[in-house]
Design a protein around this motif. Sequence first.
Motif, PDB file in Angstrom:
ATOM      1  N   LEU A 159     -68.250  55.358 -41.235  1.00  0.00           N
ATOM      2  CA  LEU A 159     -69.264  55.817 -40.207  1.00  0.00           C
ATOM      3  C   LEU A 159     -68.310  56.831 -39.346  1.00  0.00           C
ATOM      4  N   LYS A 160     -67.426  56.281 -39.096  1.00  0.00           N
ATOM      5  CA  LYS A 160     -66.438  57.008 -37.953  1.00  0.00           C
ATOM      6  C   LYS A 160     -65.464  57.925 -38.740  1.00  0.00           C
ATOM      7  N   SER A 161     -64.847  57.525 -39.860  1.00  0.00           N
ATOM      8  CA  SER A 161     -63.922  58.151 -40.546  1.00  0.00           C
ATOM      9  C   SER A 161     -64.557  59.375 -41.259  1.00  0.00           C
ATOM     10  N   ARG A 162     -65.873  59.161 -41.894  1.00  0.00           N
ATOM     11  CA  ARG A 162     -66.411  60.164 -42.793  1.00  0.00           C
ATOM     12  C   ARG A 162     -67.967  60.805 -42.391  1.00  0.00           C
ATOM     13  N   ARG A 163     -67.952  60.961 -41.051  1.00  0.00           N
ATOM     14  CA  ARG A 163     -69.108  61.322 -40.331  1.00  0.00           C
ATOM     15  C   ARG A 163     -69.986  62.350 -40.914  1.00  0.00           C
ATOM     16  N   GLU A 164     -68.892  63.740 -41.177  1.00  0.00           N
ATOM     17  CA  GLU A 164     -69.328  64.920 -41.547  1.00  0.00           C
ATOM     18  C   GLU A 164     -69.667  64.575 -43.011  1.00  0.00           C
ATOM     19  N   GLU A 165     -69.456  63.982 -43.770  1.00  0.00           N
ATOM     20  CA  GLU A 165     -69.614  63.805 -45.285  1.00  0.00           C
ATOM     21  C   GLU A 165     -70.882  63.273 -45.435  1.00  0.00           C
ATOM     22  N   LEU A 166     -70.949  62.146 -44.408  1.00  0.00           N
ATOM     23  CA  LEU A 166     -72.257  61.181 -44.335  1.00  0.00           C
ATOM     24  C   LEU A 166     -73.595  62.436 -44.094  1.00  0.00           C
ATOM     25  N   ASN A 202     -78.825  55.319 -36.025  1.00  0.00           N
ATOM     26  CA  ASN A 202     -79.587  56.506 -36.411  1.00  0.00           C
ATOM     27  C   ASN A 202     -78.928  57.827 -35.524  1.00  0.00           C
ATOM     28  N   SER A 203     -77.623  57.564 -35.079  1.00  0.00           N
ATOM     29  CA  SER A 203     -76.828  58.604 -34.615  1.00  0.00           C
ATOM     30  C   SER A 203     -76.748  59.785 -35.403  1.00  0.00           C
ATOM     31  N   LEU A 204     -76.401  59.598 -36.483  1.00  0.00           N
ATOM     32  CA  LEU A 204     -76.300  60.992 -37.465  1.00  0.00           C
ATOM     33  C   LEU A 204     -77.457  61.633 -37.645  1.00  0.00           C
ATOM     34  N   LEU A 205     -78.665  60.941 -37.910  1.00  0.00           N
ATOM     35  CA  LEU A 205     -79.952  61.592 -37.925  1.00  0.00           C
ATOM     36  C   LEU A 205     -80.377  62.235 -36.803  1.00  0.00           C
ATOM     37  N   LYS A 256     -73.794  65.454 -44.456  1.00  0.00           N
ATOM     38  CA  LYS A 256     -73.915  66.115 -45.639  1.00  0.00           C
ATOM     39  C   LYS A 256     -75.096  65.634 -46.597  1.00  0.00           C
ATOM     40  N   PHE A 257     -74.608  64.229 -46.758  1.00  0.00           N
ATOM     41  CA  PHE A 257     -75.610  63.576 -47.575  1.00  0.00           C
ATOM     42  C   PHE A 257     -77.126  63.308 -46.894  1.00  0.00           C
ATOM     43  N   LEU A 258     -76.944  62.972 -45.842  1.00  0.00           N
ATOM     44  CA  LEU A 258     -78.443  62.915 -45.149  1.00  0.00           C
ATOM     45  C   LEU A 258     -79.010  64.248 -45.068  1.00  0.00           C
ATOM     46  N   ARG A 259     -78.339  65.495 -44.757  1.00  0.00           N
ATOM     47  CA  ARG A 259     -79.190  66.869 -44.947  1.00  0.00           C
ATOM     48  C   ARG A 259     -79.826  67.004 -46.257  1.00  0.00           C
TER      49      ARG A 259
END
Length: 201
Positions: free
Chosen positions: A97-104, A189-192, A106-109
């Motif tokens: 969650l910390k190291s691959r935040r942007e990749e995750l 839920n912070s990424l969303l 992209k997956f959620l988008r």
Amino acid sequence: MKGKAVGVTRFGAFSDFAARHVLKKHRLQPIKDVALLQLGGTQEIIAGMQNNLIQGGSVSLPLTINARKLGFRELLTTEAIGLPFDYGCIIVKNSQLKSRREELKKFLRATIAAYDLAIADPAFAKRTIGKYTRTTDTATLEETYKENVKDYALRIPYVSLAGLNSILKFRAESSAEVKKLALDKMYDNSLLQEIQKETMK
């Protein structure tokens, strides 16, 4: 249903959770008032009802259609009983969650974009469902689309605190270790939230 039996796939599975929830809601104690039998699968639950081994069961699509054709009546849906439950979740380690935040993100988008496409183009969504479930049956595709896209899917699929809490309470009935878990540390839920803010700019 008192003194009778209900079929579930496995103890601990969603069918077990739903059956216990409904029984308790109607002041019946699972096991004591109504027997719960593990039958392995939904097909086996329907067969159990046909042979009067059980008098009810928790059945999901597409076999609900088969059950109706056999003359069984659908009494309740997950929506009708107001059952908070996060059925499908994406789980990652805190380190990812910390190291691959942007990749995750992209997956959620992509997940949100898939929802938008399914709503905008139902025919395409049904063809896709048919491809991966290997069915061309119109009724099955219609009901699967309605339930999984129109009725229950969320455009921004936030983890539901109520749904997660329901799962923990259910699991705590058979595991003392679950009672020690801190609910607020189990979801993020912070990424969303970040994605939703980006779309509002």
